[in-house]
Write a protein that holds these residues in place. Sequence first.
Motif, PDB file in Angstrom:
ATOM      1  N   LEU A 161      39.546  29.573  40.859  1.00  0.00           N
ATOM      2  CA  LEU A 161      39.693  28.635  41.958  1.00  0.00           C
ATOM      3  C   LEU A 161      38.847  27.436  41.569  1.00  0.00           C
ATOM      4  O   LEU A 161      37.730  27.460  41.363  1.00  0.00           O
ATOM      5  CB  LEU A 161      39.357  29.464  43.130  1.00  0.00           C
ATOM      6  CG  LEU A 161      39.987  30.508  43.650  1.00  0.00           C
ATOM      7  CD1 LEU A 161      39.437  31.226  44.833  1.00  0.00           C
ATOM      8  CD2 LEU A 161      41.274  29.941  44.177  1.00  0.00           C
TER       9      LEU A 161
ATOM     10  N   GLN B  28      37.562  34.700  41.196  1.00  0.00           N
ATOM     11  CA  GLN B  28      37.701  35.801  42.114  1.00  0.00           C
ATOM     12  C   GLN B  28      38.565  36.933  41.294  1.00  0.00           C
ATOM     13  O   GLN B  28      39.802  36.934  41.196  1.00  0.00           O
ATOM     14  CB  GLN B  28      38.693  35.240  43.208  1.00  0.00           C
ATOM     15  CG  GLN B  28      38.789  36.115  44.465  1.00  0.00           C
ATOM     16  CD  GLN B  28      39.672  35.741  45.616  1.00  0.00           C
ATOM     17  OE1 GLN B  28      40.249  34.584  45.401  1.00  0.00           O
ATOM     18  NE2 GLN B  28      39.343  36.203  46.794  1.00  0.00           N
TER      19      GLN B  28
ATOM     20  N   TYR C 179      35.386  28.713  40.892  1.00  0.00           N
ATOM     21  CA  TYR C 179      34.899  30.218  41.486  1.00  0.00           C
ATOM     22  C   TYR C 179      35.797  31.178  40.393  1.00  0.00           C
ATOM     23  O   TYR C 179      37.048  30.946  40.032  1.00  0.00           O
ATOM     24  CB  TYR C 179      35.318  30.465  42.748  1.00  0.00           C
ATOM     25  CG  TYR C 179      34.367  29.702  43.865  1.00  0.00           C
ATOM     26  CD1 TYR C 179      34.378  28.442  43.993  1.00  0.00           C
ATOM     27  CD2 TYR C 179      33.378  30.543  44.126  1.00  0.00           C
ATOM     28  CE1 TYR C 179      33.559  27.655  44.901  1.00  0.00           C
ATOM     29  CE2 TYR C 179      32.202  29.672  45.052  1.00  0.00           C
ATOM     30  CZ  TYR C 179      32.533  28.505  45.644  1.00  0.00           C
ATOM     31  OH  TYR C 179      31.653  27.937  46.348  1.00  0.00           O
TER      32      TYR C 179
ATOM     33  N   GLN D 243      37.505  41.160  45.367  1.00  0.00           N
ATOM     34  CA  GLN D 243      36.464  40.705  45.620  1.00  0.00           C
ATOM     35  C   GLN D 243      36.289  39.122  46.230  1.00  0.00           C
ATOM     36  O   GLN D 243      37.522  38.658  46.366  1.00  0.00           O
ATOM     37  CB  GLN D 243      35.714  40.856  44.519  1.00  0.00           C
ATOM     38  CG  GLN D 243      35.419  41.997  43.710  1.00  0.00           C
ATOM     39  CD  GLN D 243      34.664  42.305  42.594  1.00  0.00           C
ATOM     40  OE1 GLN D 243      33.822  41.136  42.197  1.00  0.00           O
ATOM     41  NE2 GLN D 243      34.659  43.201  41.598  1.00  0.00           N
ATOM     42  N   GLY D 244      35.195  38.951  46.838  1.00  0.00           N
ATOM     43  CA  GLY D 244      35.017  37.513  47.108  1.00  0.00           C
ATOM     44  C   GLY D 244      34.834  36.695  45.780  1.00  0.00           C
ATOM     45  O   GLY D 244      34.439  36.937  44.917  1.00  0.00           O
ATOM     46  N   PRO D 245      35.170  35.431  45.955  1.00  0.00           N
ATOM     47  CA  PRO D 245      34.926  34.310  45.005  1.00  0.00           C
ATOM     48  C   PRO D 245      33.364  34.206  44.589  1.00  0.00           C
ATOM     49  O   PRO D 245      32.601  34.396  45.602  1.00  0.00           O
ATOM     50  CB  PRO D 245      35.329  32.965  45.655  1.00  0.00           C
ATOM     51  CG  PRO D 245      36.300  33.391  46.814  1.00  0.00           C
ATOM     52  CD  PRO D 245      35.737  34.630  47.540  1.00  0.00           C
TER      53      PRO D 245
END
Lengths: 113, 113
Positions: free
Chosen positions: A91, A37, A35, A41-43
């Motif tokens: 991530l 990120q 991911y 913000q969100g992943p």
Amino acid sequence: EAGVAQSPRYKIIEKRQSVAFWCNPISGHATLYWYQQILGQGPKLLIQFQNNGVVDDSQLPKDRFSAERLKGVDSTLKIQPAKLEDSAVYLCASSLPGNTEAFFGQGTRLTVV
Amino acid sequence: AQSVTQLDSQVPVFEEAPVELRCNYSSSVSVYLFWYVQYPNQGLQLLLKYLSGSTLVKGINGFEAEFNKSQTSFHLRKPSVHISDTAEYFCAVKNNQGGKLIFGQGTELSVKP
């Protein structure tokens, strides 16, 4: 049980340089995710592997990003060349087959200057 | 395809007060729902998950969430928050056919003394 391991934790590079991140998932976890990120913000899912095959890479900018998972265990994510907007936390997560939760590593914070 | 909307980007609350973090999702198929917490400079940690069965699920640290299929919501609640609950909270959805794990934009919970 060891968790998802990622390295390095931090990386600073100049734009147009290349960089690679490494992930070692939890033993036995066939599914591996990368991911991105961005701050605030969100992943965002970049790529999902099932063993060493790609399940989804629809949001991976393939002109500059690449990922591989040799032998269905460790994985590397590479950016070449990097842009300023690639600054983010990357991530890695892994899960067992099926619809169980994903376990996350601590991430690699990339700063492109 | 599925999507997740977290309705509040920031939620300030006083210590020992109740809190609700709102999450709505959309999907054309049945889904699994998750709440993750992220402390500064760390990866994501699972708080709770809904896979099937009882619509009220309990998680770690005193959090609970209720799955409401008719309203396509999965709101997170805690009856009394602590300073240590200050963190970013992410709602996530995954379809029941082994699809992608998609995250919302996150809600920053700030607990004040």
